[in-house]
Enzyme design. Structure first.
Site, short mmCIF file in Angstrom:
data_model
loop_
_atom_site.label_atom_id
_atom_site.label_comp_id
_atom_site.label_asym_id
_atom_site.label_seq_id
_atom_site.Cartn_x
_atom_site.Cartn_y
_atom_site.Cartn_z
CG HIS A 102 -19.74 -8.78 49.48
ND1 HIS A 102 -18.65 -7.99 49.77
CD2 HIS A 102 -20.77 -8.27 50.20
CE1 HIS A 102 -18.99 -7.06 50.65
NE2 HIS A 102 -20.29 -7.19 50.92
CG HIS A 104 -25.34 -7.15 50.22
ND1 HIS A 104 -25.30 -7.36 51.58
CD2 HIS A 104 -24.24 -6.43 49.91
CE1 HIS A 104 -24.21 -6.79 52.07
NE2 HIS A 104 -23.55 -6.22 51.07
#
Length: 147
Positions: A102, A104
């Site tokens: 992922h 941020h």
């Protein structure tokens, strides 16, 4: 970690709640439940990949493209960011805590060094419903050319 016990896969399957910012066939963006700053968003591939090594290049490109759109939305919309950090923590040594690749997207504001440091320590939620609406507002059609 398998897809069955991955908290991000549970969000993709709508089994766990999240304030969704953007979703398409391949990616999902949602507010971080422990934000560093107001609007801190995570962008994930829907297909489970525990880390960068396992992440297919096309999924990585899609995640980056969505993160770029979210970053622009944070600058143009009500979040009114002056800058944005795009961060990938890959592996335990890099402080990765959820093993689903992922990115941020962390909005920054001029002079926020002290508040960012405090945000890293406390990581508190900021009215998630309103914050989600504010980030999504920058994604609205017609804002693409605005500054």
């Amino acid at each position: 970690m398998t897809t069955d016990d991955c908290p991000f896969c549970a969000i993709v399957r709508s089994e766990s709640p999240a304030i969704r910012i953007h979703e398409d066939e391949h990616t999902l963006a949602f507010l971080d439940i422990r934000p560093v700053s107001r609007g801190h968003t995570l962008v994930i591939p829907k297909r489970h990949s525990p880390n960068l090594e396992a992440l297919p290049v096309d999924d990585g490109a899609r995640v980056f493209a969505v993160a770029q759109r979210i970053a622009l939305a944070m600058r143009r919309g009500p979040v009114a960011a002056d800058g944005v950090h795009l961060v990938v923590n890959d592996g335990r040594a890099a402080m990765q805590t959820v093993f689903h690749a992922h990115m941020h997207v962390v909005p920054r504001h001029r002079g926020d060094k002290v508040s960012l440091a405090a945000g890293l320590a406390t990581r508190r939620r900021h009215d998630p419903q309103q914050t989600g609406a504010d980030v999504r507002a920058g994604l609205e059609p017609g804002r693409e050319g605005e500054k």
